[in-house]
Enzyme design. Structure first.
Site, PDB file in Angstrom:
ATOM      1  N   GLU A 103      17.426 -13.332  22.036  1.00 17.75           N
ATOM      2  CA  GLU A 103      17.590 -14.206  20.864  1.00 17.75           C
ATOM      3  C   GLU A 103      16.672 -13.773  19.734  1.00 17.75           C
ATOM      4  O   GLU A 103      15.641 -13.137  19.969  1.00 17.75           O
ATOM      5  CB  GLU A 103      17.260 -15.654  21.242  1.00 17.75           C
ATOM      6  CG  GLU A 103      18.477 -16.483  21.630  1.00 17.75           C
ATOM      7  CD  GLU A 103      19.362 -16.852  20.439  1.00 17.75           C
ATOM      8  OE1 GLU A 103      19.279 -16.202  19.374  1.00 17.75           O
ATOM      9  OE2 GLU A 103      20.149 -17.795  20.593  1.00 17.75           O
ATOM     10  N   ASP A 107      14.471 -22.539  17.959  1.00 20.09           N
ATOM     11  CA  ASP A 107      13.958 -23.553  17.036  1.00 20.09           C
ATOM     12  C   ASP A 107      13.756 -24.858  17.808  1.00 20.09           C
ATOM     13  O   ASP A 107      12.655 -25.161  18.258  1.00 20.09           O
ATOM     14  CB  ASP A 107      14.965 -23.685  15.887  1.00 20.09           C
ATOM     15  CG  ASP A 107      14.484 -24.608  14.789  1.00 20.09           C
ATOM     16  OD1 ASP A 107      13.493 -25.314  15.006  1.00 20.09           O
ATOM     17  OD2 ASP A 107      15.101 -24.634  13.703  1.00 20.09           O
ATOM     18  N   PHE A 156      11.052 -22.260   7.410  1.00 20.92           N
ATOM     19  CA  PHE A 156      12.361 -21.609   7.378  1.00 20.92           C
ATOM     20  C   PHE A 156      12.166 -20.131   7.064  1.00 20.92           C
ATOM     21  O   PHE A 156      11.647 -19.777   6.002  1.00 20.92           O
ATOM     22  CB  PHE A 156      13.260 -22.268   6.331  1.00 20.92           C
ATOM     23  CG  PHE A 156      14.661 -21.764   6.384  1.00 20.92           C
ATOM     24  CD1 PHE A 156      15.542 -22.223   7.356  1.00 20.92           C
ATOM     25  CD2 PHE A 156      15.104 -20.802   5.497  1.00 20.92           C
ATOM     26  CE1 PHE A 156      16.839 -21.734   7.433  1.00 20.92           C
ATOM     27  CE2 PHE A 156      16.391 -20.298   5.565  1.00 20.92           C
ATOM     28  CZ  PHE A 156      17.260 -20.769   6.541  1.00 20.92           C
ATOM     29  N   ASP A 163      19.371 -15.640   8.764  1.00 23.63           N
ATOM     30  CA  ASP A 163      20.027 -15.764   7.465  1.00 23.63           C
ATOM     31  C   ASP A 163      19.695 -17.045   6.731  1.00 23.63           C
ATOM     32  O   ASP A 163      19.241 -18.036   7.315  1.00 23.63           O
ATOM     33  CB  ASP A 163      21.552 -15.717   7.643  1.00 23.63           C
ATOM     34  CG  ASP A 163      22.092 -17.015   8.255  1.00 23.63           C
ATOM     35  OD1 ASP A 163      21.586 -17.427   9.321  1.00 23.63           O
ATOM     36  OD2 ASP A 163      23.001 -17.623   7.664  1.00 23.63           O
ATOM     37  N   ARG A 169      20.103 -11.284   6.322  1.00 25.05           N
ATOM     38  CA  ARG A 169      20.042 -10.795   7.706  1.00 25.05           C
ATOM     39  C   ARG A 169      19.632  -9.324   7.755  1.00 25.05           C
ATOM     40  O   ARG A 169      19.060  -8.865   8.722  1.00 25.05           O
ATOM     41  CB  ARG A 169      21.415 -10.921   8.382  1.00 25.05           C
ATOM     42  CG  ARG A 169      21.869 -12.349   8.663  1.00 25.05           C
ATOM     43  CD  ARG A 169      23.068 -12.290   9.601  1.00 25.05           C
ATOM     44  NE  ARG A 169      23.861 -13.509   9.631  1.00 25.05           N
ATOM     45  CZ  ARG A 169      23.653 -14.526  10.462  1.00 25.05           C
ATOM     46  NH1 ARG A 169      22.660 -14.493  11.312  1.00 25.05           N
ATOM     47  NH2 ARG A 169      24.461 -15.580  10.454  1.00 25.05           N
TER      48      ARG A 169
HETATM   49  C1  PRP Z   1      20.109 -19.598  15.634  1.00 15.43           C
HETATM   50  C2  PRP Z   1      19.500 -18.728  16.725  1.00 15.43           C
HETATM   51  C3  PRP Z   1      19.741 -19.522  17.968  1.00 15.43           C
HETATM   52  C4  PRP Z   1      19.728 -20.957  17.478  1.00 15.43           C
HETATM   53  C5  PRP Z   1      18.426 -21.583  17.831  1.00 15.43           C
HETATM   54  O1  PRP Z   1      21.469 -19.314  15.547  1.00 15.43           O
HETATM   55  O2  PRP Z   1      20.062 -17.452  16.779  1.00 15.43           O
HETATM   56  O3  PRP Z   1      20.961 -19.200  18.585  1.00 15.43           O
HETATM   57  O4  PRP Z   1      19.870 -20.940  16.054  1.00 15.43           O
HETATM   58  O5  PRP Z   1      18.372 -22.912  17.401  1.00 15.43           O
HETATM   59  P1  PRP Z   1      17.935 -24.090  18.382  1.00 15.43           P
HETATM   60  O6  PRP Z   1      16.764 -23.604  19.191  1.00 15.43           O
HETATM   61  O7  PRP Z   1      17.535 -25.197  17.401  1.00 15.43           O
HETATM   62  O8  PRP Z   1      19.090 -24.492  19.223  1.00 15.43           O
HETATM   63  P2  PRP Z   1      22.409 -19.913  14.395  1.00 15.43           P
HETATM   64  O9  PRP Z   1      23.069 -21.154  14.901  1.00 15.43           O
HETATM   65  O10 PRP Z   1      21.626 -20.014  13.121  1.00 15.43           O
HETATM   66  O11 PRP Z   1      23.552 -18.806  14.266  1.00 15.43           O
HETATM   67  P3  PRP Z   1      23.436 -17.263  13.859  1.00 15.43           P
HETATM   68  O12 PRP Z   1      22.723 -16.561  14.997  1.00 15.43           O
HETATM   69  O13 PRP Z   1      24.855 -16.809  13.727  1.00 15.43           O
HETATM   70  O14 PRP Z   1      22.658 -17.165  12.573  1.00 15.43           O
END
Ligand code: PRP
Length: 183
Positions: A103, A107, A156, A163, A169
């Site tokens: 990953e 978050d 952020f 992104d 990105r």
């Molecule tokens: C981001 C990141 C994780 C997720 C983490 O993906 O890549 O998959 O958020 O967030 P969390 O711990 O609060 O669940 P995102 O949904 O932004 O999609 P992307 O990878 O396509 O940018």
């Protein structure tokens, strides 16, 4: 007006390209040591993990396989809810496999805790997580993250796969955006 030089939109660079690569190299050494004699299947979560996957994989001096999942979490705007839908599943049967989820950022930890339980139900030999970045809230989640690049404050951040409205990105570094970008 759009700037040609997107790095100029960063107000603060948290991690330079070199810092990121050095840390990924360290993680690769740790992972290779932990997985001696085992075949690793790296599972990247689209789309943010593309850069981490590409660079981490190239720090290994051994064979690794790579597969991808695309998932979408239902949530209000930027906040994930933990309710996840699979948009693209793995092509690989992971039963008996040693799976390492890759990953870019954790978050709230909700996405990963869903993903780990989903993958665990498929009968793998093991499921572990490697993330480049981890925010404070995720540290309070039950989901155990074995490999963490950097713990960061609750800000952020963009770049290196991360992104803002699908932009930034492709930055080589990671940083915070200048306020004028949002306005
Ligand atoms: C981001 C990141 C994780 C997720 C983490 O993906 O890549 O998959 O958020 O967030 P969390 O711990 O609060 O669940 P995102 O949904 O932004 O999609 P992307 O990878 O396509 O940018």
């Amino acid at each position: 007006m759009d700037s040609e030089h997107i790095e100029g939109d960063l107000v603060d660079i948290l991690f330079s390209e070199k810092q990121i690569q050095d840390r990924l190299a360290e993680l690769a050494v740790e992972i290779e040591r932990d997985y001696q004699g085992k075949d690793i299947l790296l599972v990247g979560v689209l789309r943010g993990a593309v850069m981490v996957m590409a660079d981490l994989a190239r720090h290994f001096g051994r064979h690794v396989e790579m597969d991808w999942m695309a998932i979408s979490s239902y949530g209000s705007g930027t906040k994930s809810s933990g309710v996840v839908r699979i948009l693209k599943d793995l092509d690989t049967d992971i039963s008996g496999r040693d799976v390492l989820v890759v990953e870019d950022i954790i978050d709230t930890g909700l996405t990963l805790s869903w993903l780990v339980s989903n993958l665990s139900s498929r009968g793998p030999a093991s499921v572990e997580i490697c993330t480049l970045l981890r925010k404070p809230e995720a540290q309070r989640m039950a989901v155990e993250v074995k490999y963490v690049g950097f713990d960061i404050p609750n800000e952020f951040v963009v770049g290196y796969g991360l992104d803002y409205a699908e932009r930034y990105r492709n930055l080589r570094s990671i940083g915070t955006l200048a306020p004028h970008v949002y306005s």
